[in-house]
Motif scaffolding. Structure first.
Motif, PDB file in Angstrom:
ATOM      1  N   LEU A 113       0.825  -1.092  -0.102  1.00 32.75           N
ATOM      2  CA  LEU A 113      -0.025   0.066   0.147  1.00 32.75           C
ATOM      3  C   LEU A 113       0.873   1.191   0.006  1.00 32.75           C
ATOM      4  O   LEU A 113       2.072   1.321   0.534  1.00 32.75           O
ATOM      5  CB  LEU A 113      -1.003   0.111   1.360  1.00 32.75           C
ATOM      6  N   THR A 114       0.357   2.376  -0.587  1.00 28.14           N
ATOM      7  CA  THR A 114       1.014   3.749  -0.399  1.00 28.14           C
ATOM      8  C   THR A 114       0.737   4.312   1.071  1.00 28.14           C
ATOM      9  O   THR A 114      -0.022   3.594   1.857  1.00 28.14           O
ATOM     10  CB  THR A 114       0.293   4.746  -1.515  1.00 28.14           C
ATOM     11  N   ASP A 115       1.437   5.252   1.577  1.00 25.36           N
ATOM     12  CA  ASP A 115       1.633   5.894   2.832  1.00 25.36           C
ATOM     13  C   ASP A 115       0.197   6.115   3.184  1.00 25.36           C
ATOM     14  O   ASP A 115      -0.236   5.935   4.253  1.00 25.36           O
ATOM     15  CB  ASP A 115       2.598   6.716   2.844  1.00 25.36           C
ATOM     16  N   VAL A 116      -0.408   7.008   2.311  1.00 23.00           N
ATOM     17  CA  VAL A 116      -1.675   7.444   2.853  1.00 23.00           C
ATOM     18  C   VAL A 116      -2.504   6.233   2.773  1.00 23.00           C
ATOM     19  O   VAL A 116      -3.529   6.042   3.857  1.00 23.00           O
ATOM     20  CB  VAL A 116      -2.292   8.320   1.443  1.00 23.00           C
ATOM     21  N   SER A 117      -2.711   5.230   1.975  1.00 23.78           N
ATOM     22  CA  SER A 117      -3.798   4.111   2.108  1.00 23.78           C
ATOM     23  C   SER A 117      -3.223   3.321   3.437  1.00 23.78           C
ATOM     24  O   SER A 117      -4.256   2.703   4.023  1.00 23.78           O
ATOM     25  CB  SER A 117      -3.774   3.295   0.933  1.00 23.78           C
ATOM     26  N   ARG A 118      -1.995   3.055   3.638  1.00 18.55           N
ATOM     27  CA  ARG A 118      -1.685   2.292   4.859  1.00 18.55           C
ATOM     28  C   ARG A 118      -2.214   3.023   6.092  1.00 18.55           C
ATOM     29  O   ARG A 118      -2.759   2.166   6.968  1.00 18.55           O
ATOM     30  CB  ARG A 118      -0.158   2.461   4.833  1.00 18.55           C
ATOM     31  N   ASN A 119      -2.221   4.298   6.341  1.00 15.51           N
ATOM     32  CA  ASN A 119      -2.730   4.898   7.326  1.00 15.51           C
ATOM     33  C   ASN A 119      -4.271   4.772   7.426  1.00 15.51           C
ATOM     34  O   ASN A 119      -4.780   4.547   8.512  1.00 15.51           O
ATOM     35  CB  ASN A 119      -2.380   6.442   7.268  1.00 15.51           C
ATOM     36  N   GLU A 132     -15.927  -1.311   6.916  1.00 12.77           N
ATOM     37  CA  GLU A 132     -16.988  -1.109   5.823  1.00 12.77           C
ATOM     38  C   GLU A 132     -16.097  -1.101   4.667  1.00 12.77           C
ATOM     39  O   GLU A 132     -14.568  -1.082   4.649  1.00 12.77           O
ATOM     40  CB  GLU A 132     -17.531  -0.052   5.928  1.00 12.77           C
ATOM     41  N   ILE A 133     -16.445  -1.322   3.214  1.00 14.02           N
ATOM     42  CA  ILE A 133     -15.759  -1.382   2.225  1.00 14.02           C
ATOM     43  C   ILE A 133     -15.184  -0.085   1.714  1.00 14.02           C
ATOM     44  O   ILE A 133     -15.876   0.951   1.826  1.00 14.02           O
ATOM     45  CB  ILE A 133     -16.811  -2.000   0.892  1.00 14.02           C
ATOM     46  N   PHE A 134     -13.966  -0.062   1.572  1.00 18.62           N
ATOM     47  CA  PHE A 134     -13.221   1.310   1.238  1.00 18.62           C
ATOM     48  C   PHE A 134     -12.212   1.170   0.075  1.00 18.62           C
ATOM     49  O   PHE A 134     -11.732   0.331   0.056  1.00 18.62           O
ATOM     50  CB  PHE A 134     -12.714   1.793   2.540  1.00 18.62           C
ATOM     51  N   GLU A 135     -11.873   2.311  -0.412  1.00 15.25           N
ATOM     52  CA  GLU A 135     -10.992   2.447  -1.594  1.00 15.25           C
ATOM     53  C   GLU A 135      -9.547   2.573  -0.961  1.00 15.25           C
ATOM     54  O   GLU A 135      -9.239   3.338  -0.004  1.00 15.25           O
ATOM     55  CB  GLU A 135     -11.302   3.484  -2.589  1.00 15.25           C
TER      56      GLU A 135
END
Length: 268
Positions: A113-119, A132-135
């Motif tokens: 994952l990218t840094d933003v998605s990791r957080n 919940e489902i998220f992107e």
């Protein structure tokens, strides 16, 4: 015979019929001893029936998981505190890996994952047993990025507390969404509100919706939304303005995609 050959008996598992038709799984320990000058055998037995039943149920559950995961079109991965324990082949393919073995034992959140998605994933994982489902934005083996959609839930696997994660590559869908947005912008700039009236009317009819509207953020703060077209019960009504914070539109903007609220829309 075992005691005679080995001098003692340790952790010998067998079945005993305690009553007619009732079998118990028993773990037997035994060793010889001399009691009042007589050679005797001392046995200690532990009823393992319930434990074996649980173990068998876990094995069957894990076998069912494996069967379903292998046949799934989406990626499925199991991790313990971020460390990948297992995954199905589709999960490896989504991220550009040739085999699951390349992923097992590695930190999935750090690697994939990218840094933003990791957080985002870390924050969502603490929200409850099932997210919940998220992107997210995934990172393939070759370093390329893709749009993904994920969900995770707490579970037990091989006696460990884990999280099971599903992953879909939605790059194609996101491309289609962006194409439709671009088309909509181009047509709306040429036709103005007449385009939006037709669009909202068609959506309300096909979705059997009582209400529908198209809104735009009010600059410069973008803290509220002003409707361009508002249709209620099949008729065009007066436009209105509302605060963005806490509204369904805020969720759509946050996710940069489609959101659904099956009930209690007024409460959101």
């Amino acid at each position: 015979d075992l005691i005679r050959d080995h001098g003692r008996l340790r952790d010998f598992e067998c079945e005993w019929e305690t009553t007619p038709g009732t079998l118990k799984v028993v773990l037997v320990h035994g060793e010889p001893l001399v009691l009042d000058g007589r050679e005797c055998l001392l046995f200690h037995c532990v009823d393992m029936t319930d434990r074996k039943r649980i173990e068998n149920a876990l094995r069957e559950s894990e076998a069912r998981y494996r069967t379903l995961a292998e046949a799934a079109f989406e990626g499925v991965m199991i991790h313990d505190q971020g460390i990948i324990i297992d995954a199905n082949p589709q999960f490896a393919r989504i991220f550009g890996y040739d085999s699951v073995a390349e992923l097992v034992g590695r930190n999935g959140t750090e690697l994939l994952l990218t840094d933003v998605s990791r957080n985002t994933v870390r924050n969502r994982s603490h929200a409850g047993p099932i997210t919940e489902i998220f992107e997210v934005t995934g990172v393939r083996k070759d370093g390329s990025l893709f749009a993904g959609e994920t969900q995770s839930g707490a579970s037990t696997y091989q006696g460990r507390s884990v999280r099971i994660v599903t992953m879909r590559d939605i790059s194609e869908r996101k491309g289609t969404e962006q194409l439709l947005i671009n088309i909509g912008r181009g047509v709306s700039s040429a036709l103005g509100d007449a385009y939006f009236r037709t669009l909202v009317a068609i959506l309300c009819t096909n979705l059997e919706a009582d209400y529908g509207f198209v809104g735009e953020l009010v600059p410069p703060e973008n803290a509220s939304v002003h409707t361009r077209v508002f249709i209620a019960d099949g008729e065009e009504r007066r436009n209105f303005e509302y605060r963005l914070e806490g509204s369904p539109c805020a969720h759509a903007i946050e996710r940069q995609g489609t959101v659904a609220f099956p009930s209690q829309v007024a409460d959101t």
